[in-house]
Design a protein around this motif. Sequence first.
Motif, PDB file in Angstrom:
ATOM      1  N   GLY A  62      37.912  39.076 -24.953  1.00 27.12           N
ATOM      2  CA  GLY A  62      37.325  38.606 -23.706  1.00 27.12           C
ATOM      3  C   GLY A  62      35.999  37.916 -23.959  1.00 27.12           C
ATOM      4  N   ASP A  63      35.151  37.889 -22.928  1.00 25.40           N
ATOM      5  CA  ASP A  63      33.854  37.223 -23.046  1.00 25.40           C
ATOM      6  C   ASP A  63      32.785  38.068 -22.374  1.00 25.40           C
ATOM      7  OD1 ASP A  63      31.813  35.371 -23.455  1.00 25.40           O
ATOM      8  OD2 ASP A  63      32.333  34.208 -21.674  1.00 25.40           O
ATOM      9  N   ALA A  64      31.858  38.587 -23.182  1.00 24.05           N
ATOM     10  CA  ALA A  64      30.720  39.343 -22.667  1.00 24.05           C
ATOM     11  C   ALA A  64      29.474  38.466 -22.785  1.00 24.05           C
ATOM     12  CB  ALA A  64      30.537  40.635 -23.452  1.00 24.05           C
ATOM     13  N   ASP A  65      28.605  38.525 -21.782  1.00 27.52           N
ATOM     14  CA  ASP A  65      27.357  37.761 -21.776  1.00 27.52           C
ATOM     15  C   ASP A  65      26.176  38.720 -21.784  1.00 27.52           C
ATOM     16  OD1 ASP A  65      28.714  35.291 -21.673  1.00 27.52           O
ATOM     17  OD2 ASP A  65      28.889  35.421 -19.496  1.00 27.52           O
ATOM     18  N   LEU A  66      25.040  38.236 -22.263  1.00 29.12           N
ATOM     19  CA  LEU A  66      23.874  39.079 -22.502  1.00 29.12           C
ATOM     20  C   LEU A  66      22.688  38.634 -21.648  1.00 29.12           C
ATOM     21  CD1 LEU A  66      22.504  41.293 -24.254  1.00 29.12           C
ATOM     22  CD2 LEU A  66      22.142  39.535 -25.990  1.00 29.12           C
ATOM     23  N   TYR A  67      22.086  39.600 -20.931  1.00 31.27           N
ATOM     24  CA  TYR A  67      20.896  39.355 -20.112  1.00 31.27           C
ATOM     25  C   TYR A  67      19.844  40.389 -20.491  1.00 31.27           C
ATOM     26  CZ  TYR A  67      24.088  36.517 -17.379  1.00 31.27           C
ATOM     27  OH  TYR A  67      25.004  35.567 -17.002  1.00 31.27           O
ATOM     28  N   ILE A  68      18.579  39.936 -20.606  1.00 28.39           N
ATOM     29  CA  ILE A  68      17.502  40.818 -21.037  1.00 28.39           C
ATOM     30  C   ILE A  68      16.327  40.690 -20.083  1.00 28.39           C
ATOM     31  CG2 ILE A  68      15.809  41.218 -22.865  1.00 28.39           C
ATOM     32  CD1 ILE A  68      17.942  40.403 -24.845  1.00 28.39           C
ATOM     33  N   SER A  69      15.708  41.848 -19.804  1.00 29.01           N
ATOM     34  CA  SER A  69      14.577  41.863 -18.891  1.00 29.01           C
ATOM     35  C   SER A  69      13.474  42.765 -19.422  1.00 29.01           C
ATOM     36  CB  SER A  69      15.034  42.365 -17.515  1.00 29.01           C
ATOM     37  OG  SER A  69      13.944  42.411 -16.634  1.00 29.01           O
ATOM     38  N   GLN A  70      12.259  42.463 -18.977  1.00 28.22           N
ATOM     39  CA  GLN A  70      11.118  43.330 -19.229  1.00 28.22           C
ATOM     40  C   GLN A  70      10.965  44.263 -18.024  1.00 28.22           C
ATOM     41  OE1 GLN A  70       7.660  41.176 -21.138  1.00 28.22           O
ATOM     42  NE2 GLN A  70       8.844  39.417 -20.397  1.00 28.22           N
ATOM     43  N   PRO A  71      10.245  45.380 -18.185  1.00 28.94           N
ATOM     44  CA  PRO A  71      10.190  46.369 -17.106  1.00 28.94           C
ATOM     45  C   PRO A  71       9.603  45.862 -15.791  1.00 28.94           C
ATOM     46  CG  PRO A  71       8.824  47.042 -18.976  1.00 28.94           C
ATOM     47  CD  PRO A  71       9.539  45.806 -19.371  1.00 28.94           C
ATOM     48  N   HIS A  72       8.684  44.909 -15.828  1.00 27.72           N
ATOM     49  CA  HIS A  72       8.081  44.424 -14.593  1.00 27.72           C
ATOM     50  C   HIS A  72       8.966  43.394 -13.877  1.00 27.72           C
ATOM     51  CE1 HIS A  72       6.723  41.610 -17.683  1.00 27.72           C
ATOM     52  NE2 HIS A  72       6.599  40.712 -16.719  1.00 27.72           N
ATOM     53  N   ILE A  73      10.079  42.997 -14.488  1.00 32.25           N
ATOM     54  CA  ILE A  73      11.008  42.052 -13.860  1.00 32.25           C
ATOM     55  C   ILE A  73      12.157  42.813 -13.200  1.00 32.25           C
ATOM     56  CG2 ILE A  73      12.568  40.102 -14.257  1.00 32.25           C
ATOM     57  CD1 ILE A  73       9.635  39.379 -14.658  1.00 32.25           C
ATOM     58  N   SER A  74      12.911  43.580 -14.004  1.00 31.25           N
ATOM     59  CA  SER A  74      14.041  44.347 -13.482  1.00 31.25           C
ATOM     60  C   SER A  74      14.505  45.358 -14.521  1.00 31.25           C
ATOM     61  CB  SER A  74      15.200  43.407 -13.126  1.00 31.25           C
ATOM     62  OG  SER A  74      16.337  44.146 -12.748  1.00 31.25           O
ATOM     63  N   HIS A  75      14.987  46.493 -14.032  1.00 31.11           N
ATOM     64  CA  HIS A  75      15.577  47.497 -14.917  1.00 31.11           C
ATOM     65  C   HIS A  75      17.072  47.263 -15.078  1.00 31.11           C
ATOM     66  CE1 HIS A  75      12.168  50.613 -14.853  1.00 31.11           C
ATOM     67  NE2 HIS A  75      11.698  49.457 -14.431  1.00 31.11           N
ATOM     68  N   HIS A  76      17.629  46.375 -14.275  1.00 31.06           N
ATOM     69  CA  HIS A  76      19.057  46.041 -14.328  1.00 31.06           C
ATOM     70  C   HIS A  76      19.224  44.521 -14.252  1.00 31.06           C
ATOM     71  CE1 HIS A  76      19.176  50.281 -12.972  1.00 31.06           C
ATOM     72  NE2 HIS A  76      20.211  50.306 -13.800  1.00 31.06           N
ATOM     73  N   PRO A  77      19.027  43.830 -15.397  1.00 31.59           N
ATOM     74  CA  PRO A  77      19.161  42.371 -15.381  1.00 31.59           C
ATOM     75  C   PRO A  77      20.597  41.942 -15.070  1.00 31.59           C
ATOM     76  CG  PRO A  77      18.948  43.179 -17.633  1.00 31.59           C
ATOM     77  CD  PRO A  77      18.736  44.345 -16.729  1.00 31.59           C
ATOM     78  N   THR A  78      20.721  40.891 -14.280  1.00 33.63           N
ATOM     79  CA  THR A  78      22.027  40.329 -13.938  1.00 33.63           C
ATOM     80  C   THR A  78      21.964  38.819 -14.162  1.00 33.63           C
ATOM     81  OG1 THR A  78      21.497  39.858 -11.628  1.00 33.63           O
ATOM     82  CG2 THR A  78      22.310  42.081 -12.135  1.00 33.63           C
ATOM     83  N   PHE A  79      22.968  38.106 -13.693  1.00 39.51           N
ATOM     84  CA  PHE A  79      22.957  36.647 -13.826  1.00 39.51           C
ATOM     85  C   PHE A  79      22.056  35.987 -12.795  1.00 39.51           C
ATOM     86  CE2 PHE A  79      27.020  38.130 -12.050  1.00 39.51           C
ATOM     87  CZ  PHE A  79      26.838  37.777 -10.723  1.00 39.51           C
ATOM     88  N   ASP A  80      21.466  36.760 -11.878  1.00 39.48           N
ATOM     89  CA  ASP A  80      20.485  36.235 -10.934  1.00 39.48           C
ATOM     90  C   ASP A  80      19.198  35.921 -11.707  1.00 39.48           C
ATOM     91  OD1 ASP A  80      18.673  35.667  -8.931  1.00 39.48           O
ATOM     92  OD2 ASP A  80      18.775  37.642  -7.992  1.00 39.48           O
TER      93      ASP A  80
END
Length: 191
Positions: A62-80
């Motif tokens: 399949g195809d998995a995509d990767l999203y990364i965030s710092q704590p002051h942005i979000s604890h649950h990064p999404t495609f938003d």
Amino acid sequence: MTTFSLFNCTFIYLLVLILVSSTSSLDSILHSITGVVSKNNFSYYTLQNRGYISIVLKSEEGDADLYISQPHISHHPTFDPDTYCLQSTTCGIDILHIPKWFKRPIYLGIYGHPSNEIASYRLDIINNSNPGEEFNLNLFESEEENETQSINTDKNSDKINEHAEQVIDSLSLSLQLFWNFIGIILEVLFL
């Protein structure tokens, strides 16, 4: 001890010395995780490690995509775009480089692309002891501003991923050739 035996021992000692010195400079894998995420869903991880970190996501199926965030942005990064700092959404290997000044903990979101029912993946967290240009994401003038600002590197991610994949491919090929060479030499010496 004959001259030939002395030569063999010296040669083997030099090979071992070269092998140890060449592998000691390689980056180390801090964590390696395998997982599965269903389409349109996320799996989340938290990363505490400091320093220069590379995150490699390889979709096995399949195809998995990767999203990364710092704590002051979000604890649950999404495609938003408001929820992540870095993202990689290729159809192959996704690679992101985390600069040492990124606030910790770092939050990782792995998204199951809707093109397949499931995406199985392997996630490697790599400590980079000798960072290169791929970590040159400093968009601000001072380190102090780095601690208070966040960045979104959508524009540069494809170029960085392409460069990182080339480096990984060339390193893998070099190590494989080296091991093949060592194997041939050891076979010749001990036959």
